[in-house]
Write a protein that holds these residues in place. Structure first.
Motif, PDB file in Angstrom:
ATOM      1  N   ARG A  39       2.819   1.522  -3.565  1.00 17.11           N
ATOM      2  CA  ARG A  39       1.924   2.009  -4.603  1.00 17.11           C
ATOM      3  C   ARG A  39       1.773   3.540  -4.508  1.00 17.11           C
ATOM      4  N   ARG A  40       1.653   4.032  -3.286  1.00 17.44           N
ATOM      5  CA  ARG A  40       1.452   5.476  -3.105  1.00 17.44           C
ATOM      6  C   ARG A  40       2.716   6.290  -3.362  1.00 17.44           C
ATOM      7  N   PRO A  94       0.821  -1.227   0.000  1.00 19.23           N
ATOM      8  CA  PRO A  94       0.000   0.000   0.000  1.00 19.23           C
ATOM      9  C   PRO A  94       0.850   1.270   0.000  1.00 19.23           C
ATOM     10  N   VAL A  95       1.995   1.217   0.676  1.00 16.04           N
ATOM     11  CA  VAL A  95       2.879   2.387   0.727  1.00 16.04           C
ATOM     12  C   VAL A  95       3.652   2.507  -0.587  1.00 16.04           C
TER      13      VAL A  95
END
Lengths: 329, 329
Positions: free
Chosen positions: A270-271, A267-268
């Protein structure tokens, strides 16, 4: 009527929209949301620790009725004894020169114009009239495009100088409030235009959801958005911190440390990639499909990726995000 | 037809649903989803590194046609030369004794029965026939209840022994596949019952979304769910790690370290509290409203909270989650 004011005050407090002494400019279009915004902020002005100092109207020049709306706002401002600032926006011109949708161009020009008017009025906050209905519609529109947590988080109560004191209030409650006060508004006839996806969501999907769900679907959607926002904000903070550690600027763009990126949770990761792509995109829209392409480059399953405004490749432990077409611009 | 098999194989690989040598029991109701599941797993059996070893059918005894469905499954199993295991489930009995909805009781009994049958067949995976349509419906149902990231993450491709190889496939594609193979299925007449919220979503809301969105809304919803799942899984992992550090068991429940909880980011804090409440709830449903009540106790704005099966209070730097009614059970 009292209940509505308390609700708005609670929203302002909960999200710290107006620190003590704040000077607020309210955006006004003449529609029921913005007229309510002005009246409610005036009700709370002073006691709420902030002051409504001016109204700001943007004339988009897109509809025939734009002149009528401006005249309506002028009369409202005079009656309430508030200064009205106005700006004209060349929406069609920007849309054509930057190849943007009319909606996107209007939004950019509107916020730019509101910023200018806030500066002129010495205001440190710009209040806009988004409601719980707008929130629900935005969540559904994002969902229909397959957005993730951040997209589904919807409209934020505050983004930099812009605040949204009505984000927890239903449009129908605002209209009842205006009627009870004998206050008028203008109807934007384009709200009925079914060629606009947002209007289709408003008139078709929300009705169907209410029919299927029984309860107050708009509030449920707003609650979901608030929870998603909580997750999204923290994940974005983590990504910003990682970005600061992993990214280096170079002449023609940005480079990211591959090992560090791969060590980050998905999730990190990707961001961070999304932030990187946005940093080199020169204002072009970056989507999740571009992030996906870059993750493939990172994983070594693709050689390179052409993303909005840039070319991404992996070389010697760095992910290179190179701006394209700088010289030809 | 080939494309569909490849798609299912991709889902199986991407989510590592069947490690090499896996023995799979497929749940079969007789409906188009489960008949497709059986046929597709049989197509891929062997070459896919796994083996379909048996079919499992649960007789819920709720509908008059349940006998017909079991006979249909028996004939299917015989024709495909696969063993069929069956179990009867007393759904009404469990629903009444545990005060559960029929749907909830049926789900619990179904998964328990499938577990037993998998043990009997020596299977290490239980394949169930959830499709992209089920995924889209679940996301919308959760959204209508105002769920957050974790709820909106929808149906997982794998949860423990249960795998869902059809989760990326549309029901309409499965039916075309069955028709092309001359394979029959039974229709569950309760799928048309509009008193069921899921059926209302299926028949009303998804149609409205498709009308409004134009594109393939089911796929977009499934994509959104996949992105949310990515965030939710990682946040849940972080919460599990925090929980291990902050929680201590005691005679009548659980206690959590207040300072540690307050230091955690809100998304993690919320999930640790949810885990704690679930641990002491004795199978009762814990919702986000209960987490909210406990966060108020944690913040000191409420003295205590009565949550499902427990009482929560803050004392000497610990948050106490005490099971209630243990002695009177």
């Amino acid at each position: 009527m009292k209940a509505l004011q308390q609700r708005v005050r609670r929203t302002i407090r909960r999200h710290a929209l107006c620190p003590a002494g704040t000077r607020v400019l309210a955006a006004v279009s003449g529609g029921s949301d913005s007229v309510s915004l002005v009246r409610l902020l005036l009700d709370l002005s002073g006691t709420g620790g902030f002051q409504l100092v001016a109204l700001g109207h943007v004339h988009h020049g897109l509809r025939e009725t734009a002149g009528r709306d401006e005249a309506f706002c002028r009369a409202l401002a005079e009656r309430l004894e508030l200064p009205l600032l106005t700006r004209r926006a060349d929406v069609r011109g920007l849309a054509e020169s930057q190849r943007l949708s009319l909606e996107d161009a209007a939004r950019r020009l509107r916020y730019a114009a509101l910023g200018e008017m806030a500066d002129e009025a010495g205001a440190d906050r710009i209040a806009v009239g988004h409601t719980e209905d707008d929130q629900a519609e935005t969540v559904l529109l994002k969902l229909m495009r397959g957005a993730g947590t951040t997209g589904l988080a919807g409209i934020y109560p505050r983004r930099e100088r812009v605040i949204r004191p009505l984000i927890d209030v239903a449009r129908s409650d605002l209209r009842s409030y205006l009627r009870a006060r004998g206050e008028h508004w203008v109807e934007d006839e384009t709200n009925d235009d079914r060629s606009n996806p947002r209007n289709r969501v408003r008139h078709v999907v929300l009705d169907a959801l209410e029919q299927a769900g029984g309860g107050n679907v708009r509030s449920a959607l707003a609650r979901a958005a608030a929870l998603l926002r909580e997750d999204a904000e923290w994940l974005d903070e983590l990504a910003a911190a990682q970005m600061a550690m992993l990214a280096t600027s170079c002449d023609d763009g940005l480079s990211l440390d591959v090992a560090g990126l791969q060590a980050a949770a998905l999730p990190v990761r990707r961001r961070v990639v999304l932030r990187g792509l946005r940093a080199v995109a020169g204002g072009r829209e970056v989507g999740l499909e571009h992030v996906e392409m870059v993750l493939a480059v990172l994983a070594g399953t693709a050689r390179g990726a052409d993303t909005p405004g840039s070319r991404v490749e992996r070389r010697r432990g760095r992910l290179l995000l190179r701006q394209q077409g700088i010289l030809t611009k």
